[in-house]
Motif scaffolding. Structure first.
Motif, mmCIF file in Angstrom:
data_model
loop_
_atom_site.group_PDB
_atom_site.id
_atom_site.type_symbol
_atom_site.label_atom_id
_atom_site.label_comp_id
_atom_site.label_asym_id
_atom_site.label_seq_id
_atom_site.Cartn_x
_atom_site.Cartn_y
_atom_site.Cartn_z
ATOM 1 N N GLN A 252 0.803 -1.132 -0.032
ATOM 2 C CA GLN A 252 0.120 0.011 0.015
ATOM 3 C C GLN A 252 0.647 1.288 0.086
ATOM 4 O OE1 GLN A 252 -2.459 -0.552 3.438
ATOM 5 N NE2 GLN A 252 -3.832 -1.958 2.502
ATOM 6 N N SER A 253 2.215 1.160 0.372
ATOM 7 C CA SER A 253 3.049 2.332 0.318
ATOM 8 C C SER A 253 4.185 2.073 -0.007
ATOM 9 C CB SER A 253 2.945 2.979 1.725
ATOM 10 O OG SER A 253 3.399 2.037 2.669
ATOM 11 N N PHE B 118 8.396 3.903 -0.643
ATOM 12 C CA PHE B 118 9.445 4.935 -0.274
ATOM 13 C C PHE B 118 10.656 4.385 -0.992
ATOM 14 C CE2 PHE B 118 6.287 6.264 3.051
ATOM 15 C CZ PHE B 118 5.897 5.101 3.533
ATOM 16 N N PHE C 272 11.995 -3.715 3.471
ATOM 17 C CA PHE C 272 13.305 -2.854 2.958
ATOM 18 C C PHE C 272 14.040 -4.031 1.889
ATOM 19 C CE2 PHE C 272 13.796 0.808 5.536
ATOM 20 C CZ PHE C 272 12.862 0.347 6.593
ATOM 21 N N GLY C 273 14.276 -3.242 0.724
ATOM 22 C CA GLY C 273 15.083 -3.844 -0.343
ATOM 23 C C GLY C 273 16.754 -4.011 0.624
ATOM 24 N N GLY D 36 5.526 -0.757 2.043
ATOM 25 C CA GLY D 36 4.638 -1.057 3.234
ATOM 26 C C GLY D 36 3.392 -1.656 2.900
ATOM 27 N N ASN D 37 2.908 -2.409 3.885
ATOM 28 C CA ASN D 37 1.579 -3.425 3.774
ATOM 29 C C ASN D 37 0.950 -2.851 4.937
ATOM 30 O OD1 ASN D 37 2.538 -4.795 1.682
ATOM 31 N ND2 ASN D 37 4.276 -5.591 2.687
ATOM 32 N N GLY E 216 -1.160 -3.422 8.454
ATOM 33 C CA GLY E 216 -0.784 -4.278 9.518
ATOM 34 C C GLY E 216 -0.268 -3.372 10.376
ATOM 35 N N TYR E 217 0.531 -3.716 11.628
ATOM 36 C CA TYR E 217 1.415 -2.977 12.707
ATOM 37 C C TYR E 217 2.647 -2.639 12.144
ATOM 38 C CZ TYR E 217 -1.954 -3.260 16.282
ATOM 39 O OH TYR E 217 -3.067 -2.913 17.175
ATOM 40 N N SER E 218 3.306 -3.640 11.436
ATOM 41 C CA SER E 218 4.846 -3.608 11.499
ATOM 42 C C SER E 218 5.348 -3.758 10.357
ATOM 43 C CB SER E 218 5.334 -4.959 12.284
ATOM 44 O OG SER E 218 5.143 -6.155 11.629
ATOM 45 N N THR E 219 4.827 -3.221 9.085
ATOM 46 C CA THR E 219 5.283 -3.840 7.960
ATOM 47 C C THR E 219 5.899 -3.077 7.067
ATOM 48 O OG1 THR E 219 3.076 -4.008 7.232
ATOM 49 C CG2 THR E 219 3.892 -5.964 8.273
ATOM 50 N N LEU E 220 6.958 -2.332 7.309
ATOM 51 C CA LEU E 220 7.715 -1.957 6.071
ATOM 52 C C LEU E 220 8.860 -3.043 5.619
ATOM 53 C CD1 LEU E 220 8.597 1.768 6.943
ATOM 54 C CD2 LEU E 220 6.797 0.768 5.530
#
Lengths: 110, 113
Positions: free
Chosen positions: A31-32, A34, A100-101, A91-92, A94-98
């Motif tokens: 959903q997000s 960066f 990273f590549g 980003g997905n 839920g609470y914790s979900t970034l």
């Protein structure tokens, strides 16, 4: 398949060059988006968010293709100070979900 | 810059000893995270917190515990340090839950000998 994939580089470019980084992500529900920048032995810093319509911040342009699950970052007129590792981040819900590549290293030379 | 500090910034410890890393923020953000960064792996989430006394496990939580007794402090403890826990540890904060941007502290370089 890794969740966020980037070409590790390094990309070696001369000052003034245009350079493009690509990133693919596996979760179609993401959903997000960066781009972060990380200098050697420093913390990651938010460079820019990526919006569906694409967005620009000075010399930096980010684009998102949801259908292909692909994100890009274009840097125009590269400066020596642009030398860093660029992290693609997704980003997905839920609470914790970034997620990273691993990052793409850019080296800009005089 | 986000008001995040980490302490210590560097630490060398021996295998089997407990180690506690501290993250302190002045932003009053609800969400705090601990990551580790290793060559070839990128940033991986260890634990996170969504409020005082509210914490949960991340991707690589084995061998780590956390505590958050105040909004501003988030502690990461290695119960019995192992060489595989040699890493750079970053704390991050976010004003909003989950999929929103996070801001990182300067990191702690931990070496376990």
């Amino acid at each position: 398949r890794k969740e966020v994939e980037q070409d590790p580089g390094p990309f070696n470019v001369p000052e003034g060059a245009t350079v493009a980084f690509n990133c693919t992500y596996s979760n179609s529900a993401s959903q997000s988006f960066f781009w972060y920048r990380q200098d050697c032995r420093k913390e990651p810093k938010l460079l820019m968010s990526v919006y569906s319509s694409g967005n620009e911040d000075g010399r930096f342009t980010a684009q998102l293709n949801r259908a292909s699950q692909y994100i890009s970052l274009l840097i125009r007129d590269s400066k020596l100070s642009d030398s860093a590792t660029y992290l693609c981040v997704v980003g997905n819900s839920g609470y914790s979900t970034l997620t990273f590549g691993k990052g793409t290293m850019l080296l800009v030379s005089p | 810059d986000a008001g995040i500090t980490q302490s210590p910034r560097h630490k060398v410890t021996e295998t089997g000893t407990p180690v506690t890393l501290r993250c302190h923020q002045t932003e009053n953000h609800r969400y705090m995270y601990w990551y580790r960064q290793d060559p070839g792996h990128g940033l991986r989430l260890i634990h996170y917190s969504y409020g005082v006394k509210d914490t949960d496990k991340g991707e690589v939580s084995d061998g780590y515990s956390v505590s958050r007794s105040k909004t501003e402090d988030f502690l990461l403890t290695l119960e019995s340090a192992t060489s595989s826990q040699t890493s750079v540890y970053f704390c991050a904060i976010s004003p909003r839950q989950g999929r929103y941007e996070q801001y990182f502290g300067p990191g702690t370089r931990l070496t376990v000998t």
